[in-house]
Motif scaffolding. Sequence first.
Motif, PDB file in Angstrom:
ATOM      1  N   ARG A   1       0.807  -1.215   0.000  1.00  0.00           N
ATOM      2  CA  ARG A   1       0.000   0.000   0.000  1.00  0.00           C
ATOM      3  C   ARG A   1       0.845   1.272   0.000  1.00  0.00           C
ATOM      4  O   ARG A   1       0.419   2.279  -0.495  1.00  0.00           O
ATOM      5  CB  ARG A   1      -0.945   0.028   1.208  1.00  0.00           C
ATOM      6  N   GLN A   2       2.043   1.241   0.548  1.00  0.00           N
ATOM      7  CA  GLN A   2       2.892   2.423   0.560  1.00  0.00           C
ATOM      8  C   GLN A   2       4.044   2.312  -0.431  1.00  0.00           C
ATOM      9  O   GLN A   2       5.036   2.991  -0.309  1.00  0.00           O
ATOM     10  CB  GLN A   2       3.484   2.641   1.964  1.00  0.00           C
ATOM     11  N   GLY A   3       3.920   1.439  -1.413  1.00  0.00           N
ATOM     12  CA  GLY A   3       4.994   1.267  -2.371  1.00  0.00           C
ATOM     13  C   GLY A   3       6.115   0.397  -1.819  1.00  0.00           C
ATOM     14  O   GLY A   3       7.165   0.286  -2.417  1.00  0.00           O
ATOM     15  N   ASN A   4       5.903  -0.206  -0.666  1.00  0.00           N
ATOM     16  CA  ASN A   4       6.911  -1.095  -0.090  1.00  0.00           C
ATOM     17  C   ASN A   4       7.092  -2.306  -0.984  1.00  0.00           C
ATOM     18  O   ASN A   4       6.176  -2.715  -1.680  1.00  0.00           O
ATOM     19  CB  ASN A   4       6.466  -1.591   1.294  1.00  0.00           C
ATOM     20  N   LYS A   5       8.266  -2.866  -0.938  1.00  0.00           N
ATOM     21  CA  LYS A   5       8.494  -4.120  -1.639  1.00  0.00           C
ATOM     22  C   LYS A   5       8.169  -5.243  -0.663  1.00  0.00           C
ATOM     23  O   LYS A   5       8.912  -5.487   0.278  1.00  0.00           O
ATOM     24  CB  LYS A   5       9.933  -4.211  -2.126  1.00  0.00           C
ATOM     25  N   VAL A   6       7.058  -5.889  -0.895  1.00  0.00           N
ATOM     26  CA  VAL A   6       6.583  -6.968  -0.038  1.00  0.00           C
ATOM     27  C   VAL A   6       6.443  -8.206  -0.909  1.00  0.00           C
ATOM     28  O   VAL A   6       5.881  -8.133  -2.007  1.00  0.00           O
ATOM     29  CB  VAL A   6       5.220  -6.602   0.597  1.00  0.00           C
ATOM     30  N   LEU A   7       6.934  -9.330  -0.428  1.00  0.00           N
ATOM     31  CA  LEU A   7       6.816 -10.578  -1.170  1.00  0.00           C
ATOM     32  C   LEU A   7       5.345 -10.925  -1.371  1.00  0.00           C
ATOM     33  O   LEU A   7       4.567 -10.928  -0.426  1.00  0.00           O
ATOM     34  CB  LEU A   7       7.537 -11.700  -0.434  1.00  0.00           C
TER      35      LEU A   7
ATOM     36  N   LYS B   1       7.773 -16.680 -11.704  1.00  0.00           N
ATOM     37  CA  LYS B   1       8.899 -15.874 -11.251  1.00  0.00           C
ATOM     38  C   LYS B   1       9.811 -15.588 -12.444  1.00  0.00           C
ATOM     39  O   LYS B   1      10.045 -16.436 -13.277  1.00  0.00           O
ATOM     40  CB  LYS B   1       9.665 -16.586 -10.143  1.00  0.00           C
ATOM     41  N   GLY B   2      10.289 -14.367 -12.519  1.00  0.00           N
ATOM     42  CA  GLY B   2      11.098 -13.934 -13.653  1.00  0.00           C
ATOM     43  C   GLY B   2      10.289 -13.113 -14.647  1.00  0.00           C
ATOM     44  O   GLY B   2      10.847 -12.521 -15.566  1.00  0.00           O
ATOM     45  N   GLN B   3       8.969 -13.100 -14.466  1.00  0.00           N
ATOM     46  CA  GLN B   3       8.098 -12.270 -15.295  1.00  0.00           C
ATOM     47  C   GLN B   3       7.462 -11.202 -14.417  1.00  0.00           C
ATOM     48  O   GLN B   3       7.365 -11.363 -13.202  1.00  0.00           O
ATOM     49  CB  GLN B   3       6.985 -13.117 -15.911  1.00  0.00           C
ATOM     50  N   VAL B   4       7.032 -10.123 -15.028  1.00  0.00           N
ATOM     51  CA  VAL B   4       6.225  -9.139 -14.322  1.00  0.00           C
ATOM     52  C   VAL B   4       4.798  -9.664 -14.386  1.00  0.00           C
ATOM     53  O   VAL B   4       4.291  -9.993 -15.464  1.00  0.00           O
ATOM     54  CB  VAL B   4       6.325  -7.742 -14.977  1.00  0.00           C
TER      55      VAL B   4
ATOM     56  N   ILE C   1       3.343  -7.230  -9.673  1.00  0.00           N
ATOM     57  CA  ILE C   1       4.393  -8.007  -9.004  1.00  0.00           C
ATOM     58  C   ILE C   1       5.620  -8.025  -9.910  1.00  0.00           C
ATOM     59  O   ILE C   1       5.519  -8.352 -11.100  1.00  0.00           O
ATOM     60  CB  ILE C   1       3.894  -9.436  -8.718  1.00  0.00           C
ATOM     61  N   ASP C   2       6.767  -7.664  -9.347  1.00  0.00           N
ATOM     62  CA  ASP C   2       7.982  -7.590 -10.168  1.00  0.00           C
ATOM     63  C   ASP C   2       8.570  -8.976 -10.433  1.00  0.00           C
ATOM     64  O   ASP C   2       8.053  -9.992  -9.957  1.00  0.00           O
ATOM     65  CB  ASP C   2       9.002  -6.620  -9.561  1.00  0.00           C
ATOM     66  N   ARG C   3       9.663  -9.009 -11.172  1.00  0.00           N
ATOM     67  CA  ARG C   3      10.281 -10.275 -11.590  1.00  0.00           C
ATOM     68  C   ARG C   3      10.838 -11.090 -10.420  1.00  0.00           C
ATOM     69  O   ARG C   3      11.073 -12.281 -10.542  1.00  0.00           O
ATOM     70  CB  ARG C   3      11.387  -9.993 -12.610  1.00  0.00           C
ATOM     71  N   GLN C   4      11.042 -10.445  -9.271  1.00  0.00           N
ATOM     72  CA  GLN C   4      11.538 -11.130  -8.082  1.00  0.00           C
ATOM     73  C   GLN C   4      10.395 -11.595  -7.169  1.00  0.00           C
ATOM     74  O   GLN C   4      10.636 -12.136  -6.096  1.00  0.00           O
ATOM     75  CB  GLN C   4      12.488 -10.219  -7.289  1.00  0.00           C
ATOM     76  N   GLY C   5       9.159 -11.362  -7.580  1.00  0.00           N
ATOM     77  CA  GLY C   5       8.012 -11.819  -6.802  1.00  0.00           C
ATOM     78  C   GLY C   5       7.558 -10.852  -5.714  1.00  0.00           C
ATOM     79  O   GLY C   5       6.851 -11.241  -4.803  1.00  0.00           O
ATOM     80  N   GLN C   6       7.946  -9.587  -5.837  1.00  0.00           N
ATOM     81  CA  GLN C   6       7.566  -8.593  -4.835  1.00  0.00           C
ATOM     82  C   GLN C   6       6.448  -7.700  -5.368  1.00  0.00           C
ATOM     83  O   GLN C   6       6.476  -7.288  -6.539  1.00  0.00           O
ATOM     84  CB  GLN C   6       8.765  -7.735  -4.450  1.00  0.00           C
ATOM     85  N   ILE C   7       5.493  -7.385  -4.495  1.00  0.00           N
ATOM     86  CA  ILE C   7       4.423  -6.464  -4.864  1.00  0.00           C
ATOM     87  C   ILE C   7       5.025  -5.071  -4.967  1.00  0.00           C
ATOM     88  O   ILE C   7       5.617  -4.578  -4.015  1.00  0.00           O
ATOM     89  CB  ILE C   7       3.282  -6.481  -3.825  1.00  0.00           C
ATOM     90  N   ARG C   8       4.857  -4.463  -6.111  1.00  0.00           N
ATOM     91  CA  ARG C   8       5.412  -3.125  -6.322  1.00  0.00           C
ATOM     92  C   ARG C   8       4.348  -2.042  -6.372  1.00  0.00           C
ATOM     93  O   ARG C   8       4.623  -0.902  -6.012  1.00  0.00           O
ATOM     94  CB  ARG C   8       6.212  -3.103  -7.620  1.00  0.00           C
ATOM     95  N   ARG C   9       3.168  -2.397  -6.848  1.00  0.00           N
ATOM     96  CA  ARG C   9       2.096  -1.399  -6.936  1.00  0.00           C
ATOM     97  C   ARG C   9       0.746  -2.066  -6.698  1.00  0.00           C
ATOM     98  O   ARG C   9       0.571  -3.239  -7.021  1.00  0.00           O
ATOM     99  CB  ARG C   9       2.082  -0.725  -8.306  1.00  0.00           C
TER     100      ARG C   9
ATOM    101  N   LEU D   1       9.227  -1.711 -14.830  1.00  0.00           N
ATOM    102  CA  LEU D   1       9.494  -3.068 -14.366  1.00  0.00           C
ATOM    103  C   LEU D   1       9.793  -4.033 -15.518  1.00  0.00           C
ATOM    104  O   LEU D   1      10.303  -5.121 -15.290  1.00  0.00           O
ATOM    105  CB  LEU D   1       8.302  -3.597 -13.559  1.00  0.00           C
ATOM    106  N   LEU D   2       9.442  -3.646 -16.719  1.00  0.00           N
ATOM    107  CA  LEU D   2       9.628  -4.548 -17.880  1.00  0.00           C
ATOM    108  C   LEU D   2      11.041  -4.482 -18.427  1.00  0.00           C
ATOM    109  O   LEU D   2      11.738  -3.541 -18.354  1.00  0.00           O
ATOM    110  CB  LEU D   2       8.628  -4.200 -18.980  1.00  0.00           C
TER     111      LEU D   2
END
Length: 168
Positions: free
Chosen positions: A28-34, A54-57, A141-149, A167-168
């Motif tokens: 919710r605050q732009g944190n990187k959370v798995l 994993k490895g894809q957005v 979710i970014d390529r590392q599996g973290q919620i970004r937005r 992210l792409l």
Amino acid sequence: MPKNWKVPLIIIVIMFAVLAASFILPGRQGNKVLAPAFTLPVLDGGQVSLASLKGQVVVLNFWATWCPYCVAEMEELDAAAGRLADRGLKVLAINIMQRETEAGIRAFLGNKEHNYLVLLDHDSRVARSYGVGGIPTTFIIDRQGQIRRVKQGPLGPGELDNLVKDLL
């Protein structure tokens, strides 16, 4: 004390609970959370796990056929999924299965091919694990599996492109 003191008190408690939740829910605050792991059935057969992507957005879009805002964004979601697939974007449209049937979802989608996979969250367990409070809600979710937005509400024209471009 007046008889009707309970209603305002309940409203105040709910407001504080919503405010507190906005600070602790993932992403919710732009944190990187798995992103919480899941495996769900695909409407057209088989299953998909988040770990396998994993490895894809990954875009998770929580929706339902009875939600007018969800319906309004489906064309944009489909177009962006097709446009950005070759750059490593995978779009998963997760139906929360409230008041839904698989037959109803199939009828809603029609025979048209889609650029996203429709997943079935039969008991809304995955939606709850992501803290979805309303639909549509979209997680990036970014390529590392973290919620970004996290985007609550419908996606506008070109909005998904803007949410994932870095992210792409």
